[in-house]
Motif scaffolding. Structure first.
Motif, PDB file in Angstrom:
ATOM      1  N   THR A  41      16.041 -77.795 -63.665  1.00  0.00           N
ATOM      2  CA  THR A  41      15.055 -78.336 -64.602  1.00  0.00           C
ATOM      3  C   THR A  41      13.902 -77.349 -64.733  1.00  0.00           C
ATOM      4  N   PRO A  42      13.123 -77.435 -65.803  1.00  0.00           N
ATOM      5  CA  PRO A  42      11.953 -76.565 -65.936  1.00  0.00           C
ATOM      6  C   PRO A  42      10.984 -76.708 -64.758  1.00  0.00           C
ATOM      7  N   ALA A  43      10.813 -77.927 -64.271  1.00  0.00           N
ATOM      8  CA  ALA A  43       9.905 -78.138 -63.138  1.00  0.00           C
ATOM      9  C   ALA A  43      10.420 -77.429 -61.893  1.00  0.00           C
ATOM     10  N   GLU A  44      11.733 -77.500 -61.685  1.00  0.00           N
ATOM     11  CA  GLU A  44      12.319 -76.827 -60.524  1.00  0.00           C
ATOM     12  C   GLU A  44      12.199 -75.316 -60.673  1.00  0.00           C
ATOM     13  N   THR A  46       9.807 -73.683 -62.207  1.00  0.00           N
ATOM     14  CA  THR A  46       8.418 -73.336 -61.895  1.00  0.00           C
ATOM     15  C   THR A  46       8.176 -73.332 -60.396  1.00  0.00           C
ATOM     16  N   ALA A  47       8.701 -74.336 -59.710  1.00  0.00           N
ATOM     17  CA  ALA A  47       8.512 -74.430 -58.261  1.00  0.00           C
ATOM     18  C   ALA A  47       9.183 -73.270 -57.537  1.00  0.00           C
ATOM     19  N   ASP A  50       7.186 -70.100 -58.060  1.00  0.00           N
ATOM     20  CA  ASP A  50       5.968 -70.158 -57.246  1.00  0.00           C
ATOM     21  C   ASP A  50       6.267 -69.859 -55.779  1.00  0.00           C
TER      22      ASP A  50
END
Length: 284
Positions: A41-44, A46-47, A50
């Motif tokens: 997912t996009p959130a994953e 990004t994480a 990071d």
């Protein structure tokens, strides 16, 4: 890097590459492809970016490491298998008899054991490590093999004594005073116990060689990785443990492996001790 075989992932966001490059990742484009291909997912995504930018090893970010053509599951806090250790696997495969009994000692993620099992049809594999996190990973990576938690030989079933054909022991061998010189990815994110080999780096190796002959079958071999500088002392530790030692070296992988064979007889051991009293030249 994990592998030269990086997935062909289209549309790698420039911002991902830029973030990795700004964090000092030399292979930013290749790492970006691996991360993008792994994130669900996009959130994953990004994480993961990071975490990598913060210095977490790429393999811990992805959750796997490439080793001998296999994807080995790794998690934060577990030692990441090194490509140079593939040379130890190659040497073990070349020495193994048909359907061998194999022990992967100080197994970490189980990478060596998994690679040996994949390369040796019919092998019976046992693995052990003192670190619970490593044992969890190893159980994911070695399938039906037996994985034990404990210190060196202590957790192994006594029925294995005198029966082991291949004993792979990728023990820690960095001298204590040199641990602080390791790259941050290693010293900050991998367990100290998987790196620190004591004063001269050979404390754990000596403990292994002191007992190895009791577990090996006649003609069976112990294989351990060390540094070129430590090789003479490591070789002596093998000889002190009653094994007939030799060195194998890969210049391509910057790998030095000590191989010790349990003699078939005491007479053979005495003859070999005379023959090998002068260290042989390094071989490829």
């Amino acid at each position: 890097m994990l592998s030269s075989d990086v997935p062909d992932v289209p549309d790698i966001p420039d911002v991902v590459v830029a973030a990795l490059r700004s964090a000092g990742c030399v292979f930013a484009e290749d790492e970006a492809r691996l991360i993008v291909s792994t994130a669900r997912t996009p959130a994953e995504l990004t994480a993961m970016v990071d975490r990598r930018a913060a210095g977490l090893p790429l393999e811990h970010v992805l959750g796997w490491a490439e080793f001998c053509g296999l994807r080995i599951a790794v998690e934060p806090g577990v030692f990441v298998p090194r490509r140079r250790t593939e040379f130890l696997v190659q040497q073990a495969v070349a020495l193994a008899r048909e359907a061998p009994l194999v022990v992967d000692l100080c197994c970490g993620s189980g990478a060596v054991g998994a690679a040996l099992a994949a390369s040796l049809p019919g092998a019976e594999l046992h693995a052990a490590d003192i670190d619970p996190a490593a044992v969890r990973c190893a159980r994911r990576n070695v399938g039906e093999a037996h994985v034990y938690e404990g210190d060196l030989f202590a957790p192994l079933p006594s029925v294995l004594r005198g029966r082991v054909d291949v004993l792979a022991a990728n023990v820690p061998y960095v001298p204590t005073e040199e641990v602080g010189l390791l790259p941050p990815e290693a010293r900050d994110h991998e367990p100290l116990g998987a790196l620190d080999g004591g004063g001269d780096g050979l404390d754990i190796l000596r403990r292994v060689t002191a007992e190895a002959a009791q577990w090996l079958t006649p003609g069976g071999c112990l294989l351990a990785e060390t540094s070129e500088r430590q090789a003479p002392a490591a070789r002596q530790a093998f000889a002190d443990g009653g094994l007939v030692p030799r060195l194998a070296v890969s210049e391509e992988l910057y790998s030095t492996v000590v191989i010790g064979t349990r003699p078939w007889s005491q007479n053979e051991a005495e003859r070999e001790a005379l023959v090998t009293s002068t260290p042989p030249p390094l071989c490829n």
